[in-house]
Design an enzyme around this catalytic site. Structure first.
Site, PDB file in Angstrom:
ATOM      1  N   HIS A 275     -53.773  50.371   1.201  1.00 35.84           N
ATOM      2  CA  HIS A 275     -53.286  50.730  -0.113  1.00 35.84           C
ATOM      3  C   HIS A 275     -52.495  51.763  -0.431  1.00 35.84           C
ATOM      4  CE1 HIS A 275     -53.965  51.919  -4.350  1.00 35.84           C
ATOM      5  NE2 HIS A 275     -54.290  50.740  -4.625  1.00 35.84           N
TER       6      HIS A 275
ATOM      7  N   ARG B 269     -49.625  47.269  -1.992  1.00 37.69           N
ATOM      8  CA  ARG B 269     -50.160  46.636  -0.948  1.00 37.69           C
ATOM      9  C   ARG B 269     -49.346  45.250  -0.449  1.00 37.69           C
ATOM     10  NH1 ARG B 269     -56.004  44.690  -3.727  1.00 37.69           N
ATOM     11  NH2 ARG B 269     -55.217  45.659  -5.551  1.00 37.69           N
TER      12      ARG B 269
ATOM     13  N   ASP C  72     -46.080  55.501 -19.973  1.00 36.42           N
ATOM     14  CA  ASP C  72     -47.334  56.167 -20.056  1.00 36.42           C
ATOM     15  C   ASP C  72     -47.023  57.612 -19.427  1.00 36.42           C
ATOM     16  OD1 ASP C  72     -48.191  55.904 -17.192  1.00 36.42           O
ATOM     17  OD2 ASP C  72     -49.151  53.975 -18.029  1.00 36.42           O
TER      18      ASP C  72
ATOM     19  N   ASP D  34     -44.248  48.544  -8.574  1.00 34.73           N
ATOM     20  CA  ASP D  34     -44.854  49.301  -9.489  1.00 34.73           C
ATOM     21  C   ASP D  34     -44.214  50.686  -9.395  1.00 34.73           C
ATOM     22  OD1 ASP D  34     -46.452  51.113 -11.130  1.00 34.73           O
ATOM     23  OD2 ASP D  34     -48.310  50.209 -10.782  1.00 34.73           O
TER      24      ASP D  34
ATOM     25  N   ASP E 127     -44.525  51.205 -15.157  1.00 37.06           N
ATOM     26  CA  ASP E 127     -44.724  50.375 -13.966  1.00 37.06           C
ATOM     27  C   ASP E 127     -43.513  49.441 -13.560  1.00 37.06           C
ATOM     28  OD1 ASP E 127     -45.571  48.161 -12.707  1.00 37.06           O
ATOM     29  OD2 ASP E 127     -47.475  48.103 -13.518  1.00 37.06           O
TER      30      ASP E 127
ATOM     31  N   CYS F 234     -45.121  53.598  -9.958  1.00 38.45           N
ATOM     32  CA  CYS F 234     -45.963  54.829  -9.641  1.00 38.45           C
ATOM     33  C   CYS F 234     -45.867  54.851  -8.087  1.00 38.45           C
ATOM     34  CB  CYS F 234     -47.420  54.525 -10.134  1.00 38.45           C
ATOM     35  SG  CYS F 234     -48.448  53.468  -9.166  1.00 38.45           S
ATOM     36  N   TYR F 235     -45.626  53.571  -7.408  1.00 37.95           N
ATOM     37  CA  TYR F 235     -45.479  53.599  -5.956  1.00 37.95           C
ATOM     38  C   TYR F 235     -44.455  54.102  -5.474  1.00 37.95           C
ATOM     39  CZ  TYR F 235     -49.923  51.107  -6.247  1.00 37.95           C
ATOM     40  OH  TYR F 235     -51.082  50.760  -6.566  1.00 37.95           O
TER      41      TYR F 235
ATOM     42  N   LYS G 184     -48.314  42.328  -3.050  1.00 42.04           N
ATOM     43  CA  LYS G 184     -48.442  42.751  -4.313  1.00 42.04           C
ATOM     44  C   LYS G 184     -47.215  42.863  -5.171  1.00 42.04           C
ATOM     45  CE  LYS G 184     -52.124  44.219  -6.203  1.00 42.04           C
ATOM     46  NZ  LYS G 184     -52.839  43.695  -7.419  1.00 42.04           N
TER      47      LYS G 184
ATOM     48  N   HIS H 200     -47.336  57.010 -15.137  1.00 46.52           N
ATOM     49  CA  HIS H 200     -45.959  56.294 -14.595  1.00 46.52           C
ATOM     50  C   HIS H 200     -44.713  57.475 -14.611  1.00 46.52           C
ATOM     51  CE1 HIS H 200     -48.660  52.907 -14.601  1.00 46.52           C
ATOM     52  NE2 HIS H 200     -47.834  52.447 -13.449  1.00 46.52           N
TER      53      HIS H 200
END
Lengths: 363, 582
Positions: free
Chosen positions: B385, B428, B506, B434, B499, B436-437, B431, B509
């Site tokens: 993750h 992951r 937010d 997003d 995201d 944030c990654y 998935k 993010h």
């Protein structure tokens, strides 16, 4: 709801002390939030562990289930009210409470930790049989969560904790089945592939870098830390079947590489010719299987658009081919694949050029 | 740039492929070729700030960008279709979040106050909000309205920094912990802290009932401490991480100015707070240790994990969240010369010092969280993750133990997490993208690339030695595609980042998109901590840039700690003197 004036008539509420200057990132709390938490702070300060304190934590957690301080306080109260432990009825009640707060897709750490903390007590106090029953019941609960969100990280992790803690042969076996069911539902559910690895390894860690003292491959297989040769064969086959369903799915490919690399690395580490030839055979077989699949994809393209290069398949081949550091032919093959990947897998072109440079370096 | 990167492929339709296709549909309108848009659409993009104003005044860059450190390439041609970072909208959103009360809906973050502060403050710091603010000129003789306004602004920013320190200070809580007596005696920091607390106690007991220290116990009681998620909450690793990083930013901002500057007082207070509390934090961190060999029956002897809090979950986040602040506070040094002014008997019985936060058992546990895929999970056997992988790798970097993992497997896993069509990262395998990654995965690539580069510089026998790639300090992921995802898909035109387009903006993010943008823009540093602080002011310190290159540059973040490199530099330059109690 709590009638604060009556229930806590003897308590002076403690307001939140936000510092001497106007706070930053302050929250315009609702009046009922302020009231509940002001009383909570007062009780926390006294460390009062009573029924009314328990009711107050219920209210405060409904207002914010992510407040870890309140959860901790609640557990302390439960222990105190249970006369030094938490009885089974109270555990059931609180598991339901945590369930209600989480809704259908609980993703907060506190809720899951609360379950663990309570179940730890239940498992410890239970007879072996009762313990297994309790574990199965909790596994069912987790299954319900996974029905709603098949990749919920906390839920999978919680499953692992239950099974690892019980360490029961039947549970290990049925977890392999469970992961299979989930993989069948969606072969791209990588959490399920990961769970399969966990179950086939019975939760044991084969981090070679971490194994301090030298243990032979045989020994590691006996302990189940790495798969037996037969099981490795089976799991490689399982992964390849998964890859055949959809060769563009990364999950089975990485599972396959994981299984093969585990055998390879153990053999390398031991430097025992028998082990090495066994690993070479396993990997050579798989290389030819993968190549076969590659050719069949070329001959019968599964996609309307034609023979789209299959990056996951090619990547897996590179990983295997480059192991043969003394075989120039295989290394050249790996290098050619890297060059092709740099063209077709453009987002990773720099990565493939690096890989190619590393392979060329060995040649 | 080429807007037509290939979409993902599948033969067998499943829930995952459906969600993936939906996401690709969701982002594809954002990748439209801007030159095909009509003038009305372009005007709209200009009005929200996504494109430069149609007629660019000569000094536009100075006005629009309160950050003079962005490089200027005089030979750059004006490109009317160069996408822009919405600097002022993001700044307004974040400043507002800090200074004005948040609506009651934010109670779900009521146990994450230091996190909110860190997300907003670090984001603003990356945007250059606090950069190049001159001291208000005492004799502001110019009399120009603009100068007066600038002075007021600097004062307001100074006040904001003071409020941040005050709020974080209110989140500090102490907790009594029992630590093995032998460990206290064997660790210079704990020995000193214990000694200080005994002295304080004896000074206090002059006029109160005397509590006799339990000499026979094998444990020593220590008053430890950390930051909680809000005032009067228990200390917890995560808010402690967020609070220490935020205070480090404030300290660095304030103390690099003269003592009459409006930032100075806040900086001084921040550093004092950290300096007063650091040994108590060390004791708190030590008290969170868990014997992982027992917990996971891993066949690995002597392996140490950490809890996030007392009576809290165990995972690799905890290890990172305590090592990063410990590193900034000089708590991971093995040097016990600093601590040799303990005078009581206990302090002198043991001359050796073992740092309990740098033992090899800690990296051994982290390494056991690496999965067959190459990334790391929260606990051994959990799925690989992005968030946990970042924590694991950054913690190993701090412990100087990256080599104990399967580096090639990790590199491959990280590379595979960037999505070819969207350009952003997923957390992951299989998935969705997003924003944030952008940092969790992108930052991990930067940490790993930096480590490999350092190996190459220091060890000529390293397997990475032969490197045909001349631009070896270029980051390994596709930096243009990542910047494109962040700038086109993750920006909310009202300010703040998200995201993906269907999700709300937010603070979290905003922080990790901007941090990811920073990692994508700046070249990899071959030392850690990075000593070349000014590199980002030169063109050769930057990667290829997407959109309006001059306008979009953000500050350079340290990928291990995730505050700007200048802030890390400042903190590591501090000599913390643990004075005896007074």
């Amino acid at each position: 709801m709590i009638d604060f004036q009556t229930v806590f008539s003897d308590i002076t509420p403690v307001p939140q002390n936000e510092g001497k200057e106007p706070p930053v990132c302050s929250i315009a709390y609702a009046p009922e939030f302020i009231e509940a938490y002001d009383y909570l702070r007062a009780l926390l300060r006294k460390d009062e562990r009573s029924n009314r304190a328990l009711d107050l934590t219920t209210l405060c957690l409904k207002l914010n289930p992510a407040n870890y301080t309140v959860w901790h306080y609640r557990r302390m109260i439960l222990v105190e009210l249970g006369g030094g432990g938490i009885d089974d009825a109270a555990i059931t009640k609180d598991l339901d409470f945590a369930d209600d707060l989480g809704g259908t897709n609980p993703k907060n750490y506190q809720l899951w930790y609360h379950r663990r903390a309570l179940l730890e007590i239940r498992f410890k106090n239970a007879t072996e049989e009762n313990g297994i029953d309790a574990a199965k019941k909790e596994l069912k609960y987790v299954d319900r969560i996974l029905e709603d969100d098949s990749k919920n990280y906390h839920a999978w992790s919680h499953r692992q904790w239950i099974i690892r803690t019980m360490n029961n042969s039947d549970l290990w076996k049925s977890e392999i089945e469970y992961s299979h069911t989930k993989i069948k539902d969606d072969p791209r559910n990588n959490s399920a592939w990961s769970q399969r690895w966990f179950a086939t390894h019975r939760g044991q860690v084969a981090s070679f870098a971490g194994l301090g003292t030298f243990i032979s491959c045989d020994e590691l297989r006996k302990k189940g830390v790495i798969l037996s040769s037969e099981l490795a064969d089976e799991e490689a086959h399982y992964a390849l079947c998964g890859a055949e369903i959809d060769p563009y799915n990364e999950s089975p490919w990485r599972y396959l590489i994981g299984v093969l690399m585990e055998q390879w690395r153990c053999a390398q580490r031991e430097n025992n010719s028998h082990e090495i030839s066994k690993a070479v055979e396993l990997i050579t077989n798989n290389i030819s299987n993968i190549k076969e699949l590659k050719h069949s994809l070329k001959d019968n393209p599964p996609l309307k658009e034609g023979a789209a290069p299959c990056v996951s398949l090619m990547s897996a081949l590179v990983d295997l081919l480059e192991l043969f550091v003394e075989n120039e032919e295989l290394l050249k093959e790996a290098s050619n694949l890297c060059k092709e990947l740099a063209e077709v897998d453009t987002v990773r072109r720099k990565y493939w050029r690096k890989r190619d440079a590393n392979v060329m370096n060995i040649i | 740039m080429n807007n037509t990167t290939p979409r993902s492929q599948h033969v067998h339709t499943t829930a995952t492929t459906i969600a993936q296709s939906e996401t690709e549909d969701e982002v594809s309108p954002f990748f439209i070729d801007l030159s095909t848009l009509n003038e009305d659409s372009l005007d709209h993009l200009r009005s929200v700030g996504l494109l430069p104003p149609a007629k660019l005044p000569d000094d536009d860059y100075d006005d629009a960008n309160d950050n003079n450190e962005t490089p200027r390439r005089s030979n750059d041609h004006f490109n009317p279709l160069a996408i822009r970072l919405l600097r002022s909208a993001h700044t307004a959103y974040l400043v507002n979040a800090l200074s004005d009360p948040l609506s009651r809906g934010f109670v779900s973050l009521d146990a994450s106050h230091p996190w909110m502060v860190y997300w907003c403050l670090h984001s603003l710091d990356l945007l250059g909000y606090f950069d190049d603010d001159d001291e208000p000129s005492s004799g502001s003789t110019s009399g120009l309205m603009s100068d007066v306004l600038a002075d007021v602004e600097v004062l307001q920013k100074g006040q904001l920094l003071s409020r941040i320190v005050s709020t974080l200070g209110a989140c500090w809580t102490e907790v009594a912990v029992d630590i093995l007596r032998d460990e206290v005696m064997g660790d210079a920091r704990l020995r000193l802290l214990h000694h200080q607390q005994l002295e304080q106690q004896s000074a206090a007991t002059d006029n109160t009932t005397c509590t006799v220290p339990q000499q026979d116990s094998s444990y020593t009681a220590i008053q430890a401490g950390g930051f909680g998620g809000g005032p009067q909450q228990m200390p917890h690793c995560a808010p402690t991480y967020a609070a220490v990083l935020s205070l480090s930013i404030v300290a660095s901002l304030g103390l690099s100015k003269s003592n009459t500057h409006p930032y100075y007082k806040a900086g001084r207070e921040a550093l004092n707070l950290l300096s007063d509390k650091r040994l108590q934090m060390y004791a708190f961190f030590v008290s969170l240790r868990v014997d992982a060999s027992q917990l996971y029956e891993t066949n690995i002897v002597d392996s140490t994990a950490f809890r996030m809090q007392h009576d809290g979950e165990v995972d690799v986040r905890a290890t990172y969240c305590l090592l990063a602040p410990a590193h900034l506070l000089g708590l991971l040094l093995d040097d016990d010369n600093v601590y040799q002014h303990g005078t009581n008997d206990d302090a002198n019985t043991c001359t050796n010092s073992t740092n309990l936060l740098t033992t090899s058992s800690i990296s051994r546990h982290i390494a056991s969280c690496q999965t067959f895929e190459g990334g790391f999970g929260a606990e051994p056997h959990n799925e690989a993750h992005g968030g946990y992988t970042f924590c694991a790798l950054a913690a190993l970097r701090i412990l100087n133990a990256v080599h104990t993992t399967d580096v090639q497997a990790l590199r491959g896993w990280l590379a595979r997490r960037q999505l070819g069509y969207e350009g952003g990262f997923c957390g992951r395998t299989n998935k969705l993208v997003d924003g944030c990654y952008s940092f969790w995965q992108g930052g991990a690539v930067a940490v790993l690339d930096g480590w490999l580069l350092e190996q190459k510089h220091t060890d000529s026998d390293s397997m990475e030695t032969v490197d045909t790639d001349e631009q070896s300090n270029e980051i390994l992921f596709d930096e243009l595609l990542l910047q494109r995802y962040i700038l086109l898909c993750a920006q909310d035109v009202k300010g703040g980042l998200r995201d993906k387009p269907s999700k709300q903006r937010d603070f979290y993010h905003s922080c990790y998109n901007l941090s990811g943008l920073s990692v994508a823009q700046h070249k990899v540093c071959h030392t850690w901590p990075c000593r070349d602080v000014d590199a980002s002011k030169r063109n050769d310190g930057l990667n290829e840039m997407f959109g309006d290159a001059k306008f979009n540059v953000v500050g350079r973040t340290d990928p291990v700690i995730n505050i700007r490199v200048e802030r890390v530099q400042f903190m590591l330059g501090q000599q913390f003197h643990d004075s005896d109690s007074d």
